[in-house]
Scaffold this active site. Structure first.
Site, PDB file in Angstrom:
ATOM      1  CG  ASP A 196      -1.756  -1.221   1.383  1.00 12.91           C
ATOM      2  OD1 ASP A 196      -2.068  -1.860   0.366  1.00 12.91           O
ATOM      3  OD2 ASP A 196      -2.112  -1.549   2.530  1.00 12.91           O
TER       4      ASP A 196
ATOM      5  CD  GLU B  54      -9.043  -2.396  -1.858  1.00 10.08           C
ATOM      6  OE1 GLU B  54      -9.512  -2.455  -0.709  1.00 10.08           O
ATOM      7  OE2 GLU B  54      -8.332  -3.279  -2.346  1.00 10.08           O
TER       8      GLU B  54
END
Length: 323
Positions: free
Chosen positions: A14, A222
């Site tokens: 991430d 997302e």
């Protein structure tokens, strides 16, 4: 296309990346083998702390690890799952924004502050008022205004909210209805609260209509990111269960944004998060995959490759498995 794994000795995922003090700083989440079984709601992603890294030559240079800069035990309101974070600078202070589940297992967004881009970061004792869901991405515009984009479906709990209010029961729209949008809010001057109610980030199709919930190859799931290129605002995101990174372009930070295409095709692992940053005249796509862990999607590794635009400002698609 050449791709580089950045931290082979540990599992980091991430990535959020910014240029501070002439260096590239990377703010990832930190995967580890927690032993929690996989499920559809992401319990096996049980990240518990954050590290910071920097480098001065993206594709060849050494990576500096500043160590752990924030742990869940430092934050009174956090119970578990410190997921995708981001960092922003203002007036010489650095603000780390992160999602985590509180003691009622509801995702909130928190903020921690440091005098340096590499921490350590001191957290505020409470989450941001009115915050919910996951994946904060922070964008500072040319006028100094700062915006935070956030939201994620399924385990990210975005389906539990409508008009910034919690629902009695989660609601997923029918395939022919507009998709659930991510959210954006301008940050207050102190960088610690929203300055306004979060707004929907609407993505339009080629006919000017919002993408539908059943359009799994294009709709938001997302991993929001925002960058600016030639005066246009590029909102990029993951489609989740179809494993694509896509982008849409708008004329202001709030949108609406018109869908443009795919940035990255599927990688090894369930899906990928990403960020896009310019450094020393080149653009880069930072992302992750699960190749080094043998496909264990909860053990991901950071990687980077160059990103290119064509003459019309379209992003040239990158193949996720062409290593």
């Amino acid at each position: 296309m050449k791709k580089r794994y950045l931290i082979p000795g540990d599992y980091m995922a991430d990535p959020s990346v910014h240029v501070f003090e002439g260096k590239v700083y990377i703010y990832p989440s930190h995967d580890w083998e927690s032993g929690i079984p996989e499920d559809d709601w992401g319990a096996h992603f049980d990240m518990r702390d954050y590290h910071v890294f920097s480098l001065e030559d993206v594709m060849e240079g050494d990576v500096t690890d500043y160590g752990m800069v924030l742990d869940k035990t430092d934050v009174p309101w956090v119970k578990r799952q410190m997921w995708d974070c981001d960092c922003c600078e203002k007036d010489g202070k650095y603000y780390l924004y992160f999602p985590a589940k509180d003691h009622t297992d509801i995702f909130r967004l928190g903020v921690a502050v440091s005098d340096t881009p590499y921490g350590p970061f001191v957290p505020e004792p409470d989450p941001i008022r009115g915050s919910y869901s996951i994946d904060p991405a922070v964008f500072k515009d040319d006028d100094g205004q700062v915006y935070v984009y956030f939201g994620g479906l399924m385990g990210g709990q975005l389906q539990r909210y409508k008009d910034n209010s919690a629902l009695e029961c989660a609601e997923f729209p029918a395939d022919g209805e507009p998709a659930i949008p991510s959210r954006v809010a301008r940050l207050a001057e102190d960088m610690k609260q929203f300055a306004e109610e979060p707004r929907p980030v609407v993505i339009l199709d080629e006919d000017g209509k919002p993408l539908k919930a059943g359009d799994h190859d294009r709709r938001f799931f997302e991993a929001s990111w925002m960058h600016k290129y030639n005066g246009k605002y590029y909102f990029s995101y993951s489609t989740g269960d179809t494993h694509l990174l896509c982008y849409a372009i708008g004329d202001n930070p709030y949108g609406p944004f018109v869908y443009q295409g795919v940035i990255l095709t599927p990688v090894v692992g369930w899906t990928t998060h990403h960020c896009i940053v310019e450094y020393k005249g080149k653009w880069y796509l930072f992302h992750h995959d699960s190749m080094p862990s043998g496909g264990r999607t909860w053990l991901r590794s950071l990687k980077v490759c160059e990103l290119r635009y064509d003459a019309d400002g379209k992003i040239e698609m990158i193949e996720g498995m062409d290593d």
